[in-house]
Design a protein around this motif. Structure first.
Motif, PDB file in Angstrom:
ATOM      1  N   ARG A   1       0.831  -1.214   0.000  1.00  0.00           N
ATOM      2  CA  ARG A   1       0.000   0.000   0.000  1.00  0.00           C
ATOM      3  C   ARG A   1       0.869   1.270   0.000  1.00  0.00           C
ATOM      4  O   ARG A   1       0.594   2.222  -0.740  1.00  0.00           O
TER       5      ARG A   1
ATOM      6  N   ALA B   1       8.481   9.763   6.528  1.00  0.00           N
ATOM      7  CA  ALA B   1       8.261  10.446   5.253  1.00  0.00           C
ATOM      8  C   ALA B   1       8.046  11.941   5.448  1.00  0.00           C
ATOM      9  O   ALA B   1       8.439  12.747   4.600  1.00  0.00           O
TER      10      ALA B   1
ATOM     11  N   ALA C   1       3.980   1.498  -0.981  1.00  0.00           N
ATOM     12  CA  ALA C   1       4.684   1.576  -2.263  1.00  0.00           C
ATOM     13  C   ALA C   1       3.783   2.166  -3.332  1.00  0.00           C
ATOM     14  O   ALA C   1       4.222   2.972  -4.164  1.00  0.00           O
ATOM     15  N   GLU C   2       2.514   1.791  -3.314  1.00  0.00           N
ATOM     16  CA  GLU C   2       1.545   2.326  -4.276  1.00  0.00           C
ATOM     17  C   GLU C   2       1.389   3.834  -4.102  1.00  0.00           C
ATOM     18  O   GLU C   2       1.211   4.569  -5.080  1.00  0.00           O
ATOM     19  N   GLU C   3       1.490   4.311  -2.866  1.00  0.00           N
ATOM     20  CA  GLU C   3       1.382   5.752  -2.597  1.00  0.00           C
ATOM     21  C   GLU C   3       2.645   6.507  -3.001  1.00  0.00           C
ATOM     22  O   GLU C   3       2.634   7.741  -3.048  1.00  0.00           O
ATOM     23  N   GLY C   4       3.739   5.791  -3.249  1.00  0.00           N
ATOM     24  CA  GLY C   4       4.974   6.449  -3.655  1.00  0.00           C
ATOM     25  C   GLY C   4       5.922   6.766  -2.517  1.00  0.00           C
ATOM     26  O   GLY C   4       6.924   7.465  -2.733  1.00  0.00           O
ATOM     27  N   LEU C   5       5.661   6.241  -1.315  1.00  0.00           N
ATOM     28  CA  LEU C   5       6.529   6.561  -0.182  1.00  0.00           C
ATOM     29  C   LEU C   5       7.915   5.933  -0.289  1.00  0.00           C
ATOM     30  O   LEU C   5       8.837   6.362   0.399  1.00  0.00           O
TER      31      LEU C   5
ATOM     32  N   ALA D   1      12.794   9.018  -6.106  1.00  0.00           N
ATOM     33  CA  ALA D   1      12.764  10.456  -6.385  1.00  0.00           C
ATOM     34  C   ALA D   1      12.569  11.292  -5.120  1.00  0.00           C
ATOM     35  O   ALA D   1      12.964  12.460  -5.080  1.00  0.00           O
ATOM     36  N   ARG D   2      11.959  10.708  -4.080  1.00  0.00           N
ATOM     37  CA  ARG D   2      11.730  11.489  -2.865  1.00  0.00           C
ATOM     38  C   ARG D   2      12.857  11.310  -1.840  1.00  0.00           C
ATOM     39  O   ARG D   2      12.837  11.924  -0.787  1.00  0.00           O
ATOM     40  N   LYS D   3      13.844  10.483  -2.171  1.00  0.00           N
ATOM     41  CA  LYS D   3      14.976  10.304  -1.266  1.00  0.00           C
ATOM     42  C   LYS D   3      15.872  11.534  -1.311  1.00  0.00           C
ATOM     43  O   LYS D   3      16.212  12.036  -2.383  1.00  0.00           O
TER      44      LYS D   3
ATOM     45  N   ARG E   1       4.906   7.000   8.146  1.00  0.00           N
ATOM     46  CA  ARG E   1       4.478   8.320   7.678  1.00  0.00           C
ATOM     47  C   ARG E   1       5.236   9.434   8.397  1.00  0.00           C
ATOM     48  O   ARG E   1       5.482  10.500   7.824  1.00  0.00           O
TER      49      ARG E   1
ATOM     50  N   ASP F   1       9.518   5.735  -3.296  1.00  0.00           N
ATOM     51  CA  ASP F   1      10.113   6.161  -4.558  1.00  0.00           C
ATOM     52  C   ASP F   1      11.496   6.772  -4.362  1.00  0.00           C
ATOM     53  O   ASP F   1      11.726   7.568  -3.437  1.00  0.00           O
TER      54      ASP F   1
END
Length: 337
Positions: A116, A221, A118-122, A126-128, A218, A124
């Motif tokens: 779930r 993140a 991973a689907e939200e993009g947590l 690119a956000r590192k 969260r 990814d």
């Protein structure tokens, strides 16, 4: 009174268990936890369900014959015998066969949350965020009593003593741990740190479960500065590892990742200083040689030299003229005589 010695009582209990034919040939189903192969080749783990846990062993000889070996979080159907391990005073299940029986409850929850988020993009790339090269204020989120904290402090003191370390203490295990970890992350971020180490030592899947909590994921993140997750050992993976900006295999490795090595920096500075000194010396020497060449050329074309040369020629001509006139006068006198 006829008293048993500890060893005698343990041996008696062991004999009772081993004499029971049902316990000598028994199938057990449960979820595997805290599974660790030993250097000797034996496998030690726990088989559990909602009501109990059972210490288990697979001897090296049995493990070599198995096509499938236990793994944390998975359900297994196992065959073996129950006996007593006297030195520790506990009964154990000695396994000679195991086969998968499906995913355990914790493992299913882990995979569901992982999918779930991973689907939200947590997770990814690119956000590192990149880690600061020379952090002067480092936040640490872990237990105040944890061995991980001592390891981290030792590494930071050795590699980068210039940094200020801000600790946000928290529980790292148990039902209350997730909320405390979330609060600690927020507190250490407010302290103005440049990077955060989230750490704890190794343990079973249950021991590390706080770092598989969605609230913790969260909070990582949402942290305004990069987070390095050093939870467990190299083979342990948690949801926090996937969300963090950088995953470290151990707490000590996390401390090394966020800091430069002061000794290496000093060597690098010394090398740069030596190279700069040599470069300046070479350049100054080149300028000196160029100046000498220009001075030599200037001396060759300077008017003083030309004047000096002309004066020398004039003096030479004057001397020749004087000698010539004297010679003429002598000849004239001779003619008159």
């Amino acid at each position: 009174m006829n008293a048993y010695s500890v060893t005698a009582l343990s041996d008696h209990i062991k004999a009772i268990l081993e004499d029971d034919p049902e316990l000598g040939d028994v199938w057990v189903e449960g979820e595997v936890s805290n599974c660790r192969p030993a250097a000797s080749g034996h496998w030690y783990f726990v088989l559990k369900d909602e009501g109990a846990t059972l210490s288990c062993v697979i001897w090296k000889s049995s493990a070599a014959a198995l096509s499938t070996l236990p793994a944390d979080g998975q359900r297994f159907l196992m065959h073996g015998a129950v006996s007593v391990y006297g030195p520790a005073g506990r009964y154990q299940y000695y396994v000679d066969h195991c086969e998968p029986a499906g995913l355990g409850d914790l493992h299913q929850r882990f995979e569901a949350l992982k999918a779930r988020l991973a689907e939200e993009g947590l997770f990814d790339a690119a956000r590192k965020r990149p880690l600061p090269a020379y952090p002067m204020r480092i936040g640490v989120v872990t237990s105040r009593q944890a061995a991980a904290l001592r390891d981290i402090c030792n590494v930071l003191a050795r590699r980068w003593p210039a940094a200020e370390v801000r600790l946000a203490p928290t529980l790292v295990q148990g039902d209350a741990a997730p909320d405390q970890i979330v609060a600690a992350l927020a507190a250490v971020a407010r302290a103005g740190v440049e990077v955060v180490l989230l750490a704890r030592g190794g343990g079973s899947l249950e021991d590390l479960w706080a770092f598989n909590d969605e609230r913790v994921a969260r909070a990582i993140a949402a942290c305004p500065v990069p987070v390095v997750c050093g939870v467990g050992h190299e083979i342990d993976f948690t949801i926090a590892d996937f969300v963090a900006d950088v995953r470290a295999p151990t707490p000590s490795a996390a401390a090394e990742m966020v800091t430069p090595d002061a000794r290496e920096l000093r060597l690098a500075v010394d090398d740069r200083r030596l190279r700069l000194t040599r470069s300046v010396a070479d350049r100054v020497d080149g300028w000196r040689q160029a100046t000498d060449r220009l001075a030599h050329r200037l001396r060759l074309v300077a008017p003083e030299r030309a004047i000096r040369d002309h004066r020398t020629r004039i003096e030479a001509l004057r001397a020749r003229l004087g000698r010539a006139m004297e010679a003429r006068l002598r000849l004239a006198r001779a003619d008159l005589d």
